[in-house]
Motif scaffolding. Structure first.
Motif, PDB file in Angstrom:
ATOM      1  N   PRO A   1      -7.188  -2.025  -6.018  1.00  0.00           N
ATOM      2  CA  PRO A   1      -7.757  -3.079  -6.863  1.00  0.00           C
ATOM      3  C   PRO A   1      -6.728  -3.685  -7.815  1.00  0.00           C
ATOM      4  O   PRO A   1      -6.753  -4.891  -8.068  1.00  0.00           O
TER       5      PRO A   1
ATOM      6  N   ALA B   1      -5.732  -7.635  -7.826  1.00  0.00           N
ATOM      7  CA  ALA B   1      -5.808  -8.480  -9.018  1.00  0.00           C
ATOM      8  C   ALA B   1      -4.449  -9.107  -9.321  1.00  0.00           C
ATOM      9  O   ALA B   1      -4.362 -10.300  -9.650  1.00  0.00           O
TER      10      ALA B   1
ATOM     11  N   THR C   1     -11.611  -4.833  -9.866  1.00  0.00           N
ATOM     12  CA  THR C   1     -10.801  -6.037  -9.653  1.00  0.00           C
ATOM     13  C   THR C   1     -11.303  -7.181 -10.516  1.00  0.00           C
ATOM     14  O   THR C   1     -10.518  -7.902 -11.138  1.00  0.00           O
TER      15      THR C   1
END
Length: 375
Positions: free
Chosen positions: A290, A294, A325
């Motif tokens: 995640p 991002a 995220t």
């Protein structure tokens, strides 16, 4: 995916059951609650449930999960309808995969290495069986300097650029205006089509895309790094797919484009539960980070599009990776989530929220502006 649950907020039992059964894997421990949901609603609207499963392209997944968990159908006719769709998708996908293999082998032999996008990879690699994920065409991410060579190979295989006539029997060639308009308004090539006598397909379509953002956005994403990070899926065919974070970015940007452009809304393909199921499977991959997702989203300047997709996703399913995220990205406003038509130059706001629109068969009647982007 035992950590994935349906988000609260859907009052209709038909909607709750559809969201539950559309998950590619439904835990055994969920079975009793699903049977109780049906038993406690004697007026359960199976016609609405069936219609929504078809519209959201999840009929095959739902049919498989109903069978696995032994849920009762109200009639043999409905059971046969669900199973027929499952069998049809399996046969159709087999034909599409065979055709894709031939094309990819030809490109591999010429030293060309595209990346397979969307259904062709997801159906084979992530869904419990290939027949569960409907496919329409072969989507490829290509390097811009390879487009000419790929186009030549496709033509040698019998493909031509154009549109399939409504009769599905003839091709409608692109006009010069169409070609110019497409180049100005799309980060993809006009579709390559080959008609076939296969009763499950009728027309093979190949979509070549060289970017993930449309020119109307006045932005672009350099996907050259994606080719460097691509994952080899099938050495025999030279089949590559984007790395999981890149794949999710592509899926999210595509979801935002389809959900908000007038062409998709008019074509009644703006909101498909299937696209969120694709996200669900990608978030279930162990190699997904995640934090990396991002960071790449911010690096490529697509936080708005990815944030949009994740914000809608989390209204359907609770998943820790998606939530993590989303927290790492700039907040997405309610106004942005309800906006459509911006890419067409006709920004407007929906009168209903996402959860209401998702199962509204007539939302396409609301926009008053005319689509300006190519489909």
């Amino acid at each position: 995916m035992s950590d994935v649950v349906v988000s609260p907020g859907f009052e209709k039992p038909e909607e709750r059951l559809l969201l539950s059964l559309a998950r590619p894997t439904v835990p055994v421990e969920d079975g009793p609650a699903l049977r109780e949901l049906l038993a406690s609603h004697p007026r359960f609207d199976w016609a609405f449930f069936h219609d929504q499963a078809i519209r959201h392209r999840v009929t095959s997944i739902v049919a498989r999960n109903i069978e696995i968990h032994g849920l009762p159908y109200p009639s043999a006719a409905l059971r046969e309808s669900f199973r027929a769709n499952w069998i049809y998708n399996r046969q159709r996908n087999n034909a599409l995969c065979e055709e894709a293999d031939q094309i990819l082998a030809g490109l591999h032999g010429a030293g060309i290495r595209p990346m397979v996008r969307k259904g062709q990879y997801l159906a084979r690699a992530l869904y419990p069986e290939p027949g569960l994920r409907p496919m329409s065409d072969l989507d490829l991410m290509v390097r811009e300097n390879d487009i000419g060579a790929i186009s030549s190979i496709l033509r040698e295989l019998g493909y031509a650029q154009g549109r399939v006539a409504p009769s599905l029997r003839t091709m409608q060639p692109l006009t010069r205006f169409d070609e110019i308009y497409w180049k100005m308004n799309a980060s993809s090539q006009p579709p390559f089509v080959r008609l076939t006598s296969d009763q499950f397909v009728q027309a093979f379509v190949v979509d070549l895309r060289q970017g993930i953002l449309e020119p109307a956005s006045n932005r672009s994403v350099d996907v050259s790094e994606w080719f460097d990070r691509a994952v080899l899926v099938d050495p025999r065919l030279g089949m590559y797919a984007p790395g999981v974070e890149d794949f999710l970015i592509d899926i999210c940007v595509h979801l935002h484009r389809e959900a908000t452009t007038l062409t998709a809304i008019e074509g009644r393909k703006d909101l498909w539960l299937l696209r969120f199921i694709d996200m669900l499977l990608l978030f279930g991959q162990e190699q997904l980070s995640p934090n990396s997702l991002a960071a790449r989203t911010l690096h490529y300047g697509v936080a708005a599009e990815v944030g949009y997709a994740l914000a809608l996703f989390t209204q359907l399913y609770e998943h820790p990776g998606a939530a993590e995220t989303l927290r790492a990205l700039p907040a997405v406003s309610a106004e942005f989530l309800n906006q459509y038509g911006a890419l067409d130059g006709e920004p407007a706001q929906w009168s209903a929220d996402f959860r209401t629109r998702l199962f509204d068969n007539y939302r396409f009647l609301e926009p008053t502006a005319t689509a300006k982007l190519v489909p």
